[in-house]
Scaffold this motif. Sequence first.
Motif, PDB file in Angstrom:
ATOM      1  N   UNK A  35     -13.487 -41.920 -26.527  1.00 42.32           N
ATOM      2  CA  UNK A  35     -13.906 -40.693 -25.852  1.00 42.32           C
ATOM      3  C   UNK A  35     -15.143 -40.900 -24.992  1.00 42.32           C
ATOM      4  N   UNK A  36     -15.621 -42.137 -24.902  1.00 42.60           N
ATOM      5  CA  UNK A  36     -16.860 -42.406 -24.178  1.00 42.60           C
ATOM      6  C   UNK A  36     -16.575 -43.075 -22.832  1.00 42.60           C
ATOM      7  N   UNK A  37     -17.280 -42.622 -21.805  1.00 45.93           N
ATOM      8  CA  UNK A  37     -17.178 -43.252 -20.497  1.00 45.93           C
ATOM      9  C   UNK A  37     -18.125 -44.443 -20.418  1.00 45.93           C
ATOM     10  N   UNK A  38     -17.668 -45.488 -19.764  1.00 50.61           N
ATOM     11  CA  UNK A  38     -18.472 -46.674 -19.494  1.00 50.61           C
ATOM     12  C   UNK A  38     -18.489 -46.848 -17.973  1.00 50.61           C
ATOM     13  N   UNK A  39     -19.677 -46.986 -17.390  1.00 51.38           N
ATOM     14  CA  UNK A  39     -19.795 -46.913 -15.931  1.00 51.38           C
ATOM     15  C   UNK A  39     -20.454 -48.158 -15.338  1.00 51.38           C
ATOM     16  N   UNK A  40     -20.239 -48.328 -14.020  1.00 51.26           N
ATOM     17  CA  UNK A  40     -20.949 -49.338 -13.251  1.00 51.26           C
ATOM     18  C   UNK A  40     -20.690 -50.748 -13.727  1.00 51.26           C
ATOM     19  N   UNK A  41     -21.768 -51.554 -13.798  1.00 51.46           N
ATOM     20  CA  UNK A  41     -21.641 -52.943 -14.226  1.00 51.46           C
ATOM     21  C   UNK A  41     -21.133 -53.030 -15.657  1.00 51.46           C
ATOM     22  N   UNK A  42     -21.482 -52.062 -16.493  1.00 52.85           N
ATOM     23  CA  UNK A  42     -20.978 -52.052 -17.870  1.00 52.85           C
ATOM     24  C   UNK A  42     -19.458 -51.957 -17.879  1.00 52.85           C
ATOM     25  N   UNK A  43     -18.906 -51.138 -16.983  1.00 55.44           N
ATOM     26  CA  UNK A  43     -17.452 -50.992 -16.914  1.00 55.44           C
ATOM     27  C   UNK A  43     -16.795 -52.289 -16.460  1.00 55.44           C
ATOM     28  N   UNK A  44     -17.397 -52.956 -15.467  1.00 52.73           N
ATOM     29  CA  UNK A  44     -16.844 -54.232 -15.014  1.00 52.73           C
ATOM     30  C   UNK A  44     -16.814 -55.255 -16.144  1.00 52.73           C
ATOM     31  N   UNK A  45     -17.880 -55.277 -16.935  1.00 57.20           N
ATOM     32  CA  UNK A  45     -17.954 -56.232 -18.038  1.00 57.20           C
ATOM     33  C   UNK A  45     -16.944 -55.891 -19.132  1.00 57.20           C
ATOM     34  N   UNK A  46     -16.795 -54.591 -19.421  1.00 59.59           N
ATOM     35  CA  UNK A  46     -15.933 -54.178 -20.527  1.00 59.59           C
ATOM     36  C   UNK A  46     -14.448 -54.252 -20.199  1.00 59.59           C
ATOM     37  N   UNK A  47     -14.093 -54.393 -18.908  1.00 57.40           N
ATOM     38  CA  UNK A  47     -12.666 -54.503 -18.608  1.00 57.40           C
ATOM     39  C   UNK A  47     -12.080 -55.757 -19.236  1.00 57.40           C
ATOM     40  N   UNK A  48     -12.934 -56.754 -19.510  1.00 57.33           N
ATOM     41  CA  UNK A  48     -12.464 -57.966 -20.177  1.00 57.33           C
ATOM     42  C   UNK A  48     -12.112 -57.685 -21.636  1.00 57.33           C
ATOM     43  N   UNK A  49     -12.580 -56.547 -22.157  1.00 58.09           N
ATOM     44  CA  UNK A  49     -12.229 -56.151 -23.526  1.00 58.09           C
ATOM     45  C   UNK A  49     -10.935 -55.361 -23.568  1.00 58.09           C
ATOM     46  N   UNK A  50     -10.275 -55.233 -22.415  1.00 61.00           N
ATOM     47  CA  UNK A  50      -9.003 -54.511 -22.387  1.00 61.00           C
ATOM     48  C   UNK A  50      -9.098 -53.078 -21.932  1.00 61.00           C
ATOM     49  N   UNK A  51     -10.291 -52.624 -21.526  1.00 63.34           N
ATOM     50  CA  UNK A  51     -10.411 -51.246 -21.055  1.00 63.34           C
ATOM     51  C   UNK A  51      -9.816 -51.126 -19.653  1.00 63.34           C
ATOM     52  N   UNK A  52      -9.186 -49.990 -19.384  1.00 66.41           N
ATOM     53  CA  UNK A  52      -8.625 -49.734 -18.059  1.00 66.41           C
ATOM     54  C   UNK A  52      -9.728 -49.270 -17.125  1.00 66.41           C
ATOM     55  N   UNK A  53      -9.887 -49.986 -16.035  1.00 68.57           N
ATOM     56  CA  UNK A  53     -10.966 -49.717 -15.087  1.00 68.57           C
ATOM     57  C   UNK A  53     -10.440 -48.865 -13.935  1.00 68.57           C
ATOM     58  N   UNK A  54     -11.210 -47.854 -13.554  1.00 68.35           N
ATOM     59  CA  UNK A  54     -10.876 -47.017 -12.397  1.00 68.35           C
ATOM     60  C   UNK A  54     -11.984 -47.195 -11.365  1.00 68.35           C
ATOM     61  N   UNK A  55     -11.605 -47.597 -10.158  1.00 68.22           N
ATOM     62  CA  UNK A  55     -12.600 -47.842  -9.120  1.00 68.22           C
ATOM     63  C   UNK A  55     -12.615 -46.767  -8.040  1.00 68.22           C
ATOM     64  N   UNK A  56     -11.488 -46.251  -7.693  1.00 77.00           N
ATOM     65  CA  UNK A  56     -11.390 -45.408  -6.506  1.00 77.00           C
ATOM     66  C   UNK A  56     -11.376 -43.915  -6.824  1.00 77.00           C
ATOM     67  N   UNK A  57     -12.029 -43.519  -7.902  1.00 80.37           N
ATOM     68  CA  UNK A  57     -11.962 -42.110  -8.274  1.00 80.37           C
ATOM     69  C   UNK A  57     -12.616 -41.206  -7.237  1.00 80.37           C
ATOM     70  N   UNK A  58     -13.579 -41.744  -6.444  1.00 77.82           N
ATOM     71  CA  UNK A  58     -14.213 -40.895  -5.433  1.00 77.82           C
ATOM     72  C   UNK A  58     -13.226 -40.465  -4.352  1.00 77.82           C
ATOM     73  N   UNK A  59     -12.149 -41.229  -4.176  1.00 78.42           N
ATOM     74  CA  UNK A  59     -11.153 -40.851  -3.181  1.00 78.42           C
ATOM     75  C   UNK A  59     -10.472 -39.525  -3.541  1.00 78.42           C
ATOM     76  N   UNK A  60     -10.419 -39.227  -4.822  1.00 76.33           N
ATOM     77  CA  UNK A  60      -9.799 -37.967  -5.232  1.00 76.33           C
ATOM     78  C   UNK A  60     -10.553 -36.775  -4.664  1.00 76.33           C
ATOM     79  N   UNK A  61     -11.851 -36.943  -4.403  1.00 75.90           N
ATOM     80  CA  UNK A  61     -12.644 -35.846  -3.860  1.00 75.90           C
ATOM     81  C   UNK A  61     -12.151 -35.411  -2.484  1.00 75.90           C
ATOM     82  N   UNK A  62     -11.498 -36.307  -1.759  1.00 75.13           N
ATOM     83  CA  UNK A  62     -11.038 -35.980  -0.413  1.00 75.13           C
ATOM     84  C   UNK A  62      -9.711 -35.240  -0.409  1.00 75.13           C
TER      85      UNK A  62
END
Length: 491
Positions: A35-62
């Motif tokens: 239930x916890x969000x992991x952001x920025x460099x922490x997210x890049x590092x944690x994707x190696x632990x199997x977490x699904x990374x989302x990069x382009x979420x700001x595009x949804x704003x458009x």
Amino acid sequence: MIAVADRGNYPVLGVTDPLGDSHEHIPTAIALDGDEFVCGHDALERQHDGLTLVRSFKRLLALPTVTADTPVRFGPIQRPLNEVLVAFATHVAEQIRNSPFWGGECNNEPIEAVIGVPANAHSAQRLLTLDAFTRADIEVIALVNEPSAAAFEYTHRHPRGINSKRTSVLVYDLGGGTFDASLVRIDGTDHEVIRSLGISKLGGDDFDAVLADLALAHAGRTDDVFGDRARGRLLDEARTAKERLAPQSRRMVLEIGDDDVVVPVDEFYEASAPLVARSMEAMLPLIGERVDTGLVDTDIAGIYLVGGASGLPLVPRLLRERFGRRVHRSPYPAASTAIGLAIAASPESGYRLRDRLARGIGVFRERQGGAGVTFDALVAPDALPDADGSVVARREYRAAHNVGWFRFVEYSAVDARGEATGDISPLTTVAVPFAAHLRDGRDLNAVPVERTDQGPRVIETVRVDANGIASVRIELPDDGLVVERAVDRVA
């Protein structure tokens, strides 16, 4: 990137990743760990632990119909966009407080910030951005269009670039997800935006997708089906290879599974050239009619390339081929906007900006007793704000129907018939009971629209505030009825 105003200097703020390495940017990346969000460099590092990374979420704003509840997918899990935005904004605030720049002395200090948004951003996009940073305990002084901020950085870095014959600069801002261009007239520290244009879905992400598809073709895996996580890893590979490109590079190597795949740089450039061409075509109206001669017959001092994706060597090369030598890339393309925002935030800089709207506001309303719909443009896309930064359009008329249906939209242009065209985003829908007997709280959706000859007097007001967020007011002054609506996409 984040820059700070420090006694007339505007350094880019350093942040530290989980390995202790220093960086000048926070990746726009987020992952979900339970239930916890992991952001920025922490997210890049944690994707190696199997977490699904989302990069382009700001595009949804458009998206034209974006709301706080627009879903963001983390593999099989969805979370509302406003939660994602607030989590990322909170992470940004934490990185600011913990930056080595402050020497550990900023933990409890309030944060005041000027936030950049795409010039073509609609009201909902601006409102959701403002709401996210406010909820992250950041006092947002203003929202500033990103190309306008980059013009500040240009003037700060090139104070002699503007003279009596060359009085303006064209900012070409190619970011990760959006493209914006603004023509800015400059007089000393006074900046006036003449016009802004943009494409809401064109940026570095698209170049990454081109390279990823080329790599799959070279690996003979074009027809393979990838899950979100595997596709995300491939796009990360493409992004890394793209960002390492130098003008002398001849090939790019991407890792797909256990294999190294080689893509010739010339092939990547050929496949990417249409993306750059789209950006150039979009900004041509800012240059004028004589575009065949480049900038020779204009007062434009130069085209200033900013945004992370403009660092791709192909971009300045194609622009120079089209527009000549007055194409200059910021030495810090990814940081130019942040530096400009810091200048905008500093009262000591003396820089002043008079921006214009990049999107107009109009309304679709009933005609011929509900048999048809007509469009009225109320605020032009290049409207110049008043001294307080707002734009107000007011009109008065007699109602011609028993019920008034007003479907307000934001639009980028009108065609020869005066109809809205280009990007159109719904703003708000307002229903007004013009006939007195309909003001008993009934559902107006069930009332047929009928033409009347003696309708009440109507005052219709549209206001766009200094942050580019619109609201509308419908008043029947003789009847004492007022209906007000603001864009409401925030839960």
